[in-house]
Design a protein around this motif. Structure first.
Motif: not given
Length: 341
Positions: A231-248
């Motif tokens: 039950g111990r954490l081995t890997l945690l990947i956190t991605a913040w997805l931030v809309p910038a200009e249109a389509g990016h």
């Protein structure tokens, strides 16, 4: 709260705390709005429209002096409240009038967060505890939508092909149990009865596999978590997805591993190139998918289904789309599936 109606009511991370220094402003775009980030005299972050009201020069091309951002054209300075503190040559001592409408900014959890101060304030998103973890940051920009990136990041079934040999292999699938449940602000899949993945990353960073999770939280957080048999954490990947200009999309990713005998600096040397390969693979397929949607935008009805087809293995994608469209889950019921992953 509906993220489509009021996207700037949410807190959005635009940079890491380390990226935002004292003397240099940062240019960022949030939902099509060009912004300049800088630190005031006391070190607090500030966010203003990236346009000097005098002659519309980009403030991000200037510098920071005495806790105010200075325009590179005529040297006008603006504090975090959007007031002009100096207009060289005019003999003015500054003005209390707000010439640039500021956004609310915070420095928390290693990130610089921004939101529209005029809208009702949600709580600042909390972060997983950093105690006993080695943390590494990665950044990129991708030409795709938030929905496309979130589905890709949390779709375990593309890894056999896009990341063949790095994460999984099509020839070495396993029977797993997937439990899907709603979160207060999102959706989560829990995978159990999966042994170690055959890819290089799993072999390097995991000693055993107990369970893993994929989760999405509004307004744009995607997270993958691995835990060992104890039950111990081995890997945690956190991605913040931030809309910038249109389509990016701006992507800020934090990789957390359990602290062990391997020094953090050495682990960083291993992690960055490995995860850099995986991120570039995802970026290529995402940009190809997004571009292909644009190619068929005007003739989709003549060449097959207009809407994407969801299969039994698409565990989170349909619910991510609903969350982004409505800000909530309708007609959701927790479920358990047996799948070949």
């Amino acid at each position: 709260m509906n993220p489509t109606d009021q996207p700037l009511a949410y807190w959005w991370p635009l940079a890491t705390s380390q990226q935002l220094g004292v003397g240099k402003p940062l240019a960022r775009v949030l939902h099509g709005r060009p912004l300049v980030l800088f630190r005031e005299r006391d070190g607090r972050p500030a966010a203003l429209p990236d346009r000097c009201p005098h002659r519309f020069a980009p403030l991000s091309a200037g510098c920071v002096r005495d806790g105010a951002v200075e325009c590179p054209y005529h040297g006008w300075r603006f504090n975090g409240a959007g007031q002009c503190t100096r207009a060289p040559g005019s003999l003015d001592e500054g003005s209390s009038a707000v010439l640039l409408q500021p956004l609310q900014a915070r420095d928390s959890h290693g990130l610089i967060w921004v939101r529209d101060a005029k809208l009702p304030a949600p709580a600042l998103p909390c972060s997983a505890t950093q105690e006993g973890l080695d943390l590494f940051w990665m950044h990129d920009k991708v030409r795709c939508s938030l929905q496309e990136a979130a589905e890709n990041f949390l779709d375990a079934f593309h890894t056999h092909f896009v990341h063949a040999g790095w994460i999984r292999r099509d020839s070495k699938r396993q029977r797993v149990i997937a439990d899907i449940r709603a979160l207060e602000d999102g959706i989560e899949a829990r995978y159990s009865e999966e042994r170690l993945q055959p890819g290089l990353i799993s072999r390097l960073f995991e000693g055993s596999r107990g369970e893993s999770f994929g989760r999405f939280r509004l307004p744009g957080l995607a997270e993958i978590e691995y835990r060992d048999a104890r039950g111990r954490l081995t890997l945690l990947i956190t991605a913040w997805l931030v809309p910038a200009e249109a389509g990016h999309l701006q992507v800020i990713a934090r990789i957390a591993t359990r602290r062990g005998w391997l020094p953090g600096w050495l682990k960083r040397l291993l992690i960055r190139p490995l995860f850099g390969v995986v991120l570039r693979q995802d970026k290529r397929i995402l940009e190809a998918v997004s571009a292909n949607q644009q190619r068929f935008a005007d003739c989709a009805e003549q060449w097959g289904p207009v809407q994407m087809l969801d299969g039994r293995q698409d565990l989170l994608g349909p619910w991510i789309r609903q969350l982004l469209l409505k800000g909530r889950l309708d007609d959701f019921a927790a479920r358990r599936l047996e799948l070949e992953l």
